[in-house]
Design a protein around this motif. Structure first.
Motif, mmCIF file in Angstrom:
data_model
loop_
_atom_site.group_PDB
_atom_site.id
_atom_site.type_symbol
_atom_site.label_atom_id
_atom_site.label_comp_id
_atom_site.label_asym_id
_atom_site.label_seq_id
_atom_site.Cartn_x
_atom_site.Cartn_y
_atom_site.Cartn_z
ATOM 1 N N VAL A 1 0.845 -1.191 0.000
ATOM 2 C CA VAL A 1 0.000 0.000 0.000
ATOM 3 C C VAL A 1 0.882 1.244 0.000
ATOM 4 C CG1 VAL A 1 -1.900 -1.165 1.179
ATOM 5 C CG2 VAL A 1 -0.165 0.023 2.534
ATOM 6 N N PHE A 2 0.382 2.315 -0.573
ATOM 7 C CA PHE A 2 1.114 3.581 -0.574
ATOM 8 C C PHE A 2 0.928 4.289 0.765
ATOM 9 C CE2 PHE A 2 0.608 3.308 -5.293
ATOM 10 C CZ PHE A 2 1.959 3.353 -5.607
ATOM 11 N N SER A 3 1.991 4.877 1.255
ATOM 12 C CA SER A 3 1.889 5.706 2.446
ATOM 13 C C SER A 3 1.149 6.995 2.096
ATOM 14 C CB SER A 3 3.285 6.045 2.972
ATOM 15 O OG SER A 3 3.222 7.011 3.993
ATOM 16 N N VAL A 4 0.142 7.337 2.879
ATOM 17 C CA VAL A 4 -0.601 8.584 2.665
ATOM 18 C C VAL A 4 0.001 9.654 3.568
ATOM 19 C CG1 VAL A 4 -2.846 9.724 2.766
ATOM 20 C CG2 VAL A 4 -2.699 7.312 2.094
ATOM 21 N N GLN B 1 5.095 14.780 19.594
ATOM 22 C CA GLN B 1 4.743 13.544 20.300
ATOM 23 C C GLN B 1 5.318 12.304 19.630
ATOM 24 O OE1 GLN B 1 0.443 13.769 20.485
ATOM 25 N NE2 GLN B 1 0.476 15.037 22.342
ATOM 26 N N GLY B 2 6.121 12.501 18.584
ATOM 27 C CA GLY B 2 6.721 11.361 17.893
ATOM 28 C C GLY B 2 5.783 10.655 16.946
ATOM 29 N N GLY B 3 4.756 11.369 16.499
ATOM 30 C CA GLY B 3 3.749 10.747 15.644
ATOM 31 C C GLY B 3 4.042 10.795 14.163
ATOM 32 N N MET B 4 5.184 11.394 13.780
ATOM 33 C CA MET B 4 5.563 11.454 12.368
ATOM 34 C C MET B 4 6.870 10.685 12.157
ATOM 35 S SD MET B 4 3.440 13.227 10.421
ATOM 36 C CE MET B 4 1.967 14.217 10.767
ATOM 37 N N LEU B 5 6.879 9.785 11.200
ATOM 38 C CA LEU B 5 8.102 9.046 10.887
ATOM 39 C C LEU B 5 9.136 9.959 10.240
ATOM 40 C CD1 LEU B 5 6.601 5.742 9.459
ATOM 41 C CD2 LEU B 5 8.013 5.961 11.502
ATOM 42 N N GLU B 6 8.653 10.880 9.435
ATOM 43 C CA GLU B 6 9.520 11.874 8.796
ATOM 44 C C GLU B 6 8.667 13.084 8.483
ATOM 45 O OE1 GLU B 6 9.410 12.892 5.361
ATOM 46 O OE2 GLU B 6 7.619 11.695 4.958
ATOM 47 N N HIS B 7 9.307 14.236 8.395
ATOM 48 C CA HIS B 7 8.560 15.439 8.044
ATOM 49 C C HIS B 7 9.507 16.481 7.479
ATOM 50 C CE1 HIS B 7 10.050 16.494 12.066
ATOM 51 N NE2 HIS B 7 9.912 17.757 11.715
ATOM 52 N N ALA B 8 8.938 17.425 6.744
ATOM 53 C CA ALA B 8 9.729 18.494 6.146
ATOM 54 C C ALA B 8 8.845 19.713 5.946
ATOM 55 C CB ALA B 8 10.321 18.043 4.808
ATOM 56 N N HIS B 9 9.480 20.869 5.847
ATOM 57 C CA HIS B 9 8.775 22.124 5.577
ATOM 58 C C HIS B 9 9.116 22.532 4.154
ATOM 59 C CE1 HIS B 9 7.839 26.526 6.135
ATOM 60 N NE2 HIS B 9 6.801 25.960 6.706
ATOM 61 N N VAL B 10 8.109 22.557 3.277
ATOM 62 C CA VAL B 10 8.333 22.801 1.846
ATOM 63 C C VAL B 10 7.395 23.902 1.354
ATOM 64 C CG1 VAL B 10 8.404 21.771 -0.455
ATOM 65 C CG2 VAL B 10 8.953 20.372 1.554
ATOM 66 N N PRO C 1 2.595 10.034 8.806
ATOM 67 C CA PRO C 1 2.093 9.642 10.118
ATOM 68 C C PRO C 1 2.494 8.214 10.475
ATOM 69 C CG PRO C 1 0.372 10.714 8.819
ATOM 70 C CD PRO C 1 1.508 10.432 7.888
ATOM 71 N N LYS C 2 2.939 8.023 11.708
ATOM 72 C CA LYS C 2 3.416 6.712 12.144
ATOM 73 C C LYS C 2 2.273 5.714 12.372
ATOM 74 C CE LYS C 2 6.530 6.665 15.370
ATOM 75 N NZ LYS C 2 7.135 6.757 16.713
ATOM 76 N N GLY C 3 1.157 6.186 12.943
ATOM 77 C CA GLY C 3 0.071 5.281 13.325
ATOM 78 C C GLY C 3 -0.433 4.391 12.201
ATOM 79 N N PRO C 4 -0.860 4.967 11.068
ATOM 80 C CA PRO C 4 -1.355 4.136 9.968
ATOM 81 C C PRO C 4 -0.305 3.176 9.418
ATOM 82 C CG PRO C 4 -2.004 6.430 9.661
ATOM 83 C CD PRO C 4 -1.016 6.405 10.791
ATOM 84 N N VAL C 5 0.960 3.587 9.463
ATOM 85 C CA VAL C 5 2.034 2.715 8.967
ATOM 86 C C VAL C 5 2.188 1.506 9.878
ATOM 87 C CG1 VAL C 5 4.513 2.535 8.533
ATOM 88 C CG2 VAL C 5 3.258 4.577 7.805
ATOM 89 N N TRP C 6 2.189 1.743 11.194
ATOM 90 C CA TRP C 6 2.309 0.637 12.130
ATOM 91 C C TRP C 6 1.124 -0.311 12.011
ATOM 92 C CZ3 TRP C 6 5.447 -2.278 14.571
ATOM 93 C CH2 TRP C 6 4.985 -3.121 15.592
ATOM 94 N N GLN D 1 15.345 9.915 7.821
ATOM 95 C CA GLN D 1 14.540 10.046 9.041
ATOM 96 C C GLN D 1 13.813 8.752 9.374
ATOM 97 O OE1 GLN D 1 12.149 13.720 9.582
ATOM 98 N NE2 GLN D 1 13.159 14.487 7.746
ATOM 99 N N ILE D 2 13.237 8.094 8.353
ATOM 100 C CA ILE D 2 12.507 6.847 8.599
ATOM 101 C C ILE D 2 13.461 5.744 9.036
ATOM 102 C CG2 ILE D 2 11.172 5.003 7.502
ATOM 103 C CD1 ILE D 2 9.738 7.101 5.872
ATOM 104 N N THR D 3 14.606 5.648 8.371
ATOM 105 C CA THR D 3 15.591 4.625 8.722
ATOM 106 C C THR D 3 16.069 4.787 10.163
ATOM 107 O OG1 THR D 3 16.320 4.461 6.413
ATOM 108 C CG2 THR D 3 17.825 3.615 8.094
ATOM 109 N N ASN D 4 16.140 6.031 10.639
ATOM 110 C CA ASN D 4 16.601 6.299 12.000
ATOM 111 C C ASN D 4 15.475 6.318 13.026
ATOM 112 O OD1 ASN D 4 19.270 6.547 11.130
ATOM 113 N ND2 ASN D 4 19.086 8.739 10.768
ATOM 114 N N SER D 5 14.240 6.059 12.587
ATOM 115 C CA SER D 5 13.089 6.073 13.499
ATOM 116 C C SER D 5 13.004 4.753 14.260
ATOM 117 C CB SER D 5 11.792 6.295 12.709
ATOM 118 O OG SER D 5 11.431 5.107 12.004
ATOM 119 N N ASP D 6 12.025 4.662 15.165
ATOM 120 C CA ASP D 6 11.878 3.422 15.924
ATOM 121 C C ASP D 6 11.271 2.293 15.102
ATOM 122 O OD1 ASP D 6 9.361 4.502 15.784
ATOM 123 O OD2 ASP D 6 8.989 4.537 17.937
#
Length: 217
Positions: free
Chosen positions: A34-37, A68-77, A85-90, A110-115
């Motif tokens: 599935v694609f990450s949204v 709160q640690g709810g994003m696996l990765e993020h950026a300002h563009v 978002p981490k929840g749906p991925v988990w 960022q994702i590789t270094n996440s939990d």
């Protein structure tokens, strides 16, 4: 919990190297991918659907999830926040689904270094040549020469980070690259980290051994 924990499949490449085409082919090959949204703070565009195209969040909600640690990765563009978002991925990988991320090297890092980094599989696609990359961008007929030049510079910036990925494929033939990509995913699904039932199986073997069942061997 299923017998298989899903992967976080990170697919990165410079623009024009075939990433989007291969991502679609992966979904056609196995619909458990599935694609990450992504989440974003920008306003929805006409026709975009909440939860399908993006999760549309306010600035305050987005920043709260980050803190709160709810994003696996993020950026300002360009004045807006974007993130995964981490929840749906988990939830997805716990159900044995692989989640595909179409992100750049910074998001991949960022994702590789996440939990959830233990469950990531990162793949970088290289073009066969710079000339081929430029030709693909020009053949789209969407950009001015100046825009193409900027895209080429950005592409080289992306390529310079190829060494940070688990696998690197030269996309000189789309069908051959697809076959290699499928082989990589199949192998990664067999990692010890992706088979949560192995621990219970080894404990069962240990119990059998300690009960003396090995004497019958």
């Amino acid at each position: 919990m299923t017998d298989r924990r899903g992967l976080l499949i990170i697919l990165s490449s410079p623009s024009g190297a075939g990433k989007s085409t291969l991502a679609r082919r992966m979904r056609a090959w196995d619909d458990s991918i599935v694609f990450s949204v992504s989440a974003t703070t920008r306003a929805p565009r006409h026709g975009e659907v909440e939860g399908e195209d993006y999760h549309f969040l306010s600035d305050s909600t987005f920043k709260k999830q980050v803190s709160q640690g709810g994003m696996l990765e993020h950026a300002h563009v360009f004045g807006n926040f974007y993130g995964s978002p981490k929840g749906p991925v988990w939830d997805a990988i716990s159900e044995g689904k692989d989640v595909l991320f179409d992100i750049d090297w910074q998001g991949a890092q960022q994702i590789t270094n996440s939990d959830l980094g233990l469950h990531t599989l990162s793949i970088f696609l290289l073009p066969p040549s710079i000339a081929a990359l430029r030709s693909r961008l020009e053949s789209r007929g969407q950009d001015t020469p100046d825009t193409i030049a900027k895209r080429m510079q950005k592409s080289w910036d992306e390529i310079s980070h190829w060494g940070g990925y688990d696998f690197v494929l030269v996309n000189d033939d789309l069908d051959a690259t697809e076959a290699r990509l499928i082989s990589i995913i199949k192998a990664a699904r067999l990692r010890r980290s992706q088979q949560p039932s192995l621990t219970a199986h080894v404990r069962k073997l240990q119990d059998e051994f300690e009960d003396g069942n090995h004497d019958a061997l």
